[in-house]
Scaffold this motif. Sequence first.
Motif, PDB file in Angstrom:
ATOM      1  N   THR B  91     -10.124   6.336  -6.207  1.00 23.00           N
ATOM      2  CA  THR B  91      -8.935   6.555  -5.387  1.00 23.00           C
ATOM      3  C   THR B  91      -7.885   7.288  -6.216  1.00 23.00           C
ATOM      4  O   THR B  91      -7.956   7.296  -7.455  1.00 23.00           O
ATOM      5  CB  THR B  91      -8.334   5.226  -4.898  1.00 23.00           C
ATOM      6  N   ALA B  92      -6.928   7.871  -5.518  1.00 26.16           N
ATOM      7  CA  ALA B  92      -5.865   8.604  -6.210  1.00 26.16           C
ATOM      8  C   ALA B  92      -5.121   7.675  -7.170  1.00 26.16           C
ATOM      9  O   ALA B  92      -4.856   8.022  -8.321  1.00 26.16           O
ATOM     10  CB  ALA B  92      -4.898   9.187  -5.182  1.00 26.16           C
ATOM     11  N   PHE B  93      -4.836   6.468  -6.700  1.00 32.86           N
ATOM     12  CA  PHE B  93      -4.089   5.510  -7.516  1.00 32.86           C
ATOM     13  C   PHE B  93      -4.889   5.128  -8.765  1.00 32.86           C
ATOM     14  O   PHE B  93      -4.366   5.169  -9.888  1.00 32.86           O
ATOM     15  CB  PHE B  93      -3.785   4.265  -6.674  1.00 32.86           C
ATOM     16  N   ASP B  94      -6.155   4.780  -8.571  1.00 32.07           N
ATOM     17  CA  ASP B  94      -6.990   4.377  -9.719  1.00 32.07           C
ATOM     18  C   ASP B  94      -7.158   5.519 -10.717  1.00 32.07           C
ATOM     19  O   ASP B  94      -7.226   5.287 -11.930  1.00 32.07           O
ATOM     20  CB  ASP B  94      -8.371   3.914  -9.235  1.00 32.07           C
ATOM     21  N   THR B  95      -7.231   6.728 -10.211  1.00 31.07           N
ATOM     22  CA  THR B  95      -7.382   7.890 -11.094  1.00 31.07           C
ATOM     23  C   THR B  95      -6.178   8.013 -12.017  1.00 31.07           C
ATOM     24  O   THR B  95      -6.327   8.167 -13.235  1.00 31.07           O
ATOM     25  CB  THR B  95      -7.523   9.184 -10.253  1.00 31.07           C
ATOM     26  N   VAL B  96      -4.991   7.928 -11.431  1.00 32.63           N
ATOM     27  CA  VAL B  96      -3.775   8.068 -12.241  1.00 32.63           C
ATOM     28  C   VAL B  96      -3.679   6.924 -13.253  1.00 32.63           C
ATOM     29  O   VAL B  96      -3.382   7.141 -14.431  1.00 32.63           O
ATOM     30  CB  VAL B  96      -2.519   8.094 -11.339  1.00 32.63           C
ATOM     31  N   VAL B  97      -3.981   5.715 -12.797  1.00 34.23           N
ATOM     32  CA  VAL B  97      -3.903   4.551 -13.695  1.00 34.23           C
ATOM     33  C   VAL B  97      -4.898   4.696 -14.847  1.00 34.23           C
ATOM     34  O   VAL B  97      -4.573   4.440 -16.007  1.00 34.23           O
ATOM     35  CB  VAL B  97      -4.177   3.239 -12.911  1.00 34.23           C
ATOM     36  N   LEU B 123       2.672  11.499  -2.100  1.00 34.76           N
ATOM     37  CA  LEU B 123       1.279  11.083  -1.912  1.00 34.76           C
ATOM     38  C   LEU B 123       1.145   9.566  -1.732  1.00 34.76           C
ATOM     39  O   LEU B 123       0.040   9.033  -1.807  1.00 34.76           O
ATOM     40  CB  LEU B 123       0.427  11.524  -3.114  1.00 34.76           C
ATOM     41  N   GLY B 124       2.266   8.918  -1.510  1.00 31.87           N
ATOM     42  CA  GLY B 124       2.240   7.461  -1.388  1.00 31.87           C
ATOM     43  C   GLY B 124       1.313   6.985  -0.280  1.00 31.87           C
ATOM     44  O   GLY B 124       0.625   5.970  -0.426  1.00 31.87           O
ATOM     45  N   HIS B 125       1.254   7.739   0.797  1.00 28.44           N
ATOM     46  CA  HIS B 125       0.454   7.302   1.943  1.00 28.44           C
ATOM     47  C   HIS B 125      -1.042   7.507   1.738  1.00 28.44           C
ATOM     48  O   HIS B 125      -1.844   7.002   2.519  1.00 28.44           O
ATOM     49  CB  HIS B 125       0.914   8.038   3.204  1.00 28.44           C
ATOM     50  N   VAL B 126      -1.432   8.255   0.700  1.00 28.54           N
ATOM     51  CA  VAL B 126      -2.871   8.483   0.483  1.00 28.54           C
ATOM     52  C   VAL B 126      -3.324   7.914  -0.865  1.00 28.54           C
ATOM     53  O   VAL B 126      -4.403   8.246  -1.336  1.00 28.54           O
ATOM     54  CB  VAL B 126      -3.223   9.990   0.541  1.00 28.54           C
ATOM     55  N   LYS B 127      -2.518   7.057  -1.436  1.00 34.27           N
ATOM     56  CA  LYS B 127      -2.839   6.606  -2.790  1.00 34.27           C
ATOM     57  C   LYS B 127      -4.154   5.816  -2.867  1.00 34.27           C
ATOM     58  O   LYS B 127      -4.798   5.794  -3.905  1.00 34.27           O
ATOM     59  CB  LYS B 127      -1.699   5.797  -3.389  1.00 34.27           C
ATOM     60  N   ASP B 128      -4.536   5.189  -1.768  1.00 29.83           N
ATOM     61  CA  ASP B 128      -5.787   4.423  -1.791  1.00 29.83           C
ATOM     62  C   ASP B 128      -6.973   5.205  -1.242  1.00 29.83           C
ATOM     63  O   ASP B 128      -8.058   4.658  -1.047  1.00 29.83           O
ATOM     64  CB  ASP B 128      -5.605   3.123  -0.988  1.00 29.83           C
ATOM     65  N   ARG B 129      -6.752   6.484  -0.985  1.00 35.19           N
ATOM     66  CA  ARG B 129      -7.869   7.317  -0.524  1.00 35.19           C
ATOM     67  C   ARG B 129      -8.645   7.847  -1.719  1.00 35.19           C
ATOM     68  O   ARG B 129      -8.074   8.105  -2.776  1.00 35.19           O
ATOM     69  CB  ARG B 129      -7.338   8.506   0.273  1.00 35.19           C
ATOM     70  N   LYS B 141      -2.117  17.835  -6.896  1.00 31.75           N
ATOM     71  CA  LYS B 141      -0.920  17.045  -7.226  1.00 31.75           C
ATOM     72  C   LYS B 141      -1.317  15.784  -7.995  1.00 31.75           C
ATOM     73  O   LYS B 141      -0.633  15.385  -8.942  1.00 31.75           O
ATOM     74  CB  LYS B 141      -0.187  16.649  -5.944  1.00 31.75           C
ATOM     75  N   VAL B 142      -2.395  15.162  -7.568  1.00 31.65           N
ATOM     76  CA  VAL B 142      -2.868  13.966  -8.279  1.00 31.65           C
ATOM     77  C   VAL B 142      -3.161  14.329  -9.726  1.00 31.65           C
ATOM     78  O   VAL B 142      -2.814  13.595 -10.658  1.00 31.65           O
ATOM     79  CB  VAL B 142      -4.127  13.376  -7.596  1.00 31.65           C
ATOM     80  N   GLN B 143      -3.785  15.498  -9.895  1.00 31.47           N
ATOM     81  CA  GLN B 143      -4.121  15.900 -11.263  1.00 31.47           C
ATOM     82  C   GLN B 143      -2.861  16.152 -12.093  1.00 31.47           C
ATOM     83  O   GLN B 143      -2.813  15.821 -13.274  1.00 31.47           O
ATOM     84  CB  GLN B 143      -5.004  17.143 -11.234  1.00 31.47           C
ATOM     85  N   LEU B 144      -1.850  16.718 -11.449  1.00 32.09           N
ATOM     86  CA  LEU B 144      -0.589  16.923 -12.169  1.00 32.09           C
ATOM     87  C   LEU B 144      -0.002  15.568 -12.571  1.00 32.09           C
ATOM     88  O   LEU B 144       0.495  15.401 -13.692  1.00 32.09           O
ATOM     89  CB  LEU B 144       0.413  17.693 -11.290  1.00 32.09           C
TER      90      LEU B 144
END
Lengths: 511, 309
Positions: B91-97, B123-129, B141-144
């Motif tokens: 997920t986007a959140f897990d990736t950043v973490v 991207l708050g609404h898609v953080k668990d996607r 954006k997630v990568q940034l």
Amino acid sequence: MRQVWLIAWRGFVQHATSRAFLFGLLLLPVYMLIGGILPTASTSQLAALGGPIRHFAVIDKTGVMIPAIDAALDRDITARGLLSLTAYAEENADEDRLRKENPDLARLLLDGDIDSTRSIDEVEAKGGIIQTFVELRPYLKPNAPQFHEPHRRFFRIEPPADVATADNVVEAASPYLKAEKLVGGDFGPVQLWAVLIIPKGFIDGSEGAEYLTDDTDRIGLREFLRVPLDNELKRIRAGAYVPKEAIEGVVGAAGTIKTTDPDPETLGALSNIKQFTVISAIAVYLLLFMAVFMTANMVVMALVEEKSNRVAELLLSCVRAETLMAGKLFTGLLLAILLVGVWMISAVVSIDVLFPTARIIVDTLIENVSTMEKAAQIFIFFALAYLTIATFFLAAGSAATSITDAQAIVAPATMITLPIFMLPIAVAYDPAGLVARVASYLPFFAPFTMMVRSLSAPDGIDILGALVVSLLTLWWMVRLVARVFRSNLLRPDSSISFIAFLRDLWRPRQT
Amino acid sequence: MGDAVLELSGVTKRYGDFLAVDRVTFTAPKGKILGLLGPNGAGKTSTLRMILGITPPTDGKVEVFGRPPGRSVQRRIGYLPEERGLYRRMTAFDTVVYFAKLKGLWGGKARQRAHDLLEELGLGHVKDRKIEALSKGMAQKVQLITAIAHEPELVILDEPFSGLDPINQNELEAAIRRLADGGTTVLFSTHTMSHAERLCDRFVILVKGRKAFDGTLNEARAAIPRTVKLESPNDLSFLRGVKGVTNVVPPAEGSTHWDIILAPGADPQAVLAACFEHNVKLTLFDTSPPTLHEVFVTLAGGDAGDAEP
């Protein structure tokens, strides 16, 4: 170390939750289950049927004991048959009809004491187990399975001529007991399990019997022979009008049977520990082999994917290549531990539930790794063995830039690693021998060899030496793999041959 | 090293016989935005990889925060590679973490930063996607965010605008400005001049692995001859005789203006006066300073390649 763990754990979670891995993880236990269910015989029948066949010889200088032993052997097959038939009748007979129409047979098979002399006499009076089964057959439920009469456990054979006439029977019997020589059986050459020597003075109690065997741990045959010897001795002394006390004193007379291993210094071919060591080494190797190939392939393919989709570059901006490689290795190790753990537990449960007669293998395994130190030693060398071999696979993955390349490199690389797996199997036959000791200090071979040797009691210096050699080899390999990885990272579009891979291992291309 | 966060001295990189970077020297001042410009194949990515320690230079010296690139400075740098790659099933959140932890943040702080930054960049609404379920712009954006989650002092962005639509490009520009306003040094490579012109305090232009320019926008403009643009139905070739004019370039095919190239220090008013003297009718007289694209094209010459205005 934290970064290594982060990389390892992420990879472990990713793979361990994938359907492909779970499929591989659970398929082997399913095979074990299917393999256990396929035989149609019931558990009780398996218990009765199971057990090894022992051939033994008797040198009877009294000239009167062999008929008693032979009679006991015949009664033994009847007694075991009755045990099996009783269990069979309980499961498959129409109890009400049997009790109503053949109460004597019902009493014998459903209510009788299967260990009693009377029950065995009754079966023999009917003509044996098969005749008793024929009598039972009309009362069986529809579609009842076939009844299998248990096989004979113990066969008495004539002693080899050179043993029977030898002055030193122990020495003469030694090669037979160690399976270096075979003896003639009813259906061809067989291994001689034991020799029972009954001296002339056994009758009057002046001399004790001697039981020769290469495996003094498994004494079922000796204990079986004790009973007819006791009974016959009592019968003879009763006939000779000896005092009652002397007859009672005979009980346990066979306790005076001296048990002798002709070559106690070495483990013979039939030795309990030896058999276990070889079987367990091969079993562990098969598990390790499968675990290594399954997990290493998964990690290698994931690495190639990371290179091709450029995640690797992002990772390298966070951690050193060595850290990344170490993380990948530990991902594989965690997966391998999970695989081997689940498979071993499945094997133990399968043996316990489906093959109770084979419990001795599990018992001996537990006995051999009974201390925490030994368990830790085996685990450490297993981990080092896995990591060492996995670095080689990881090197192949580091050199490859596509899944196709990886497959082309991994296949021949697998063949190169085969001797590393195979040599320690030879070590299992002689864990304290020269080959075992030398292999304990050889890079790549050391952890595999010591894993097998850990089941016996290797010298402390060998353990330490193998540990140092293994750790240095691993450290060198990780650095080498990291170099190969870096040198190929910036060539996402170039393919590599197996020869180029070997060249890279020797001298990685400039990055 | 002064207040320079980054210093390259005579850095050369060879891949076999191919010379990717040739004796490049420049510095990146603290808290500034430095643009690394050049056409594809100019050596930008190779230079960035050497700064990150992913690959060592063949020759020369790279210093980041006064030290060679590597473990000791890795956590102070954030990196957005040119070719984007993330774990598709995370997920986007897990990736950043995950990447924040790899860069040294501990669990609670990493999760907090991931949450805040995903919200900040919309991207708050898609953080668990999962990443594979995000659009290209969202994934970028997630990568940034993975590059800046650990609050690095130096952020290196390799072609950060490529593949983004104009709205996302504007958002990314704003994010880069916020980083610099917060004191972070930003080094980014691009071949799109308009972004660089709007964002950068300084530029380094690489052409065929060599440094062609290093300085501010004004210094870049001063580095090339000043040009006056004229539009007229008349022939303006006579302007070659005017003092201070070094060249007169007639309209190219598809164009309507003449380029009058002036010598350094020459006054454009002399051109206008000459036109009046010759009763030339002018529909355009433009003395605007050159754009960065013009500077770039002039410096790169035929090697400007795929550089975009």
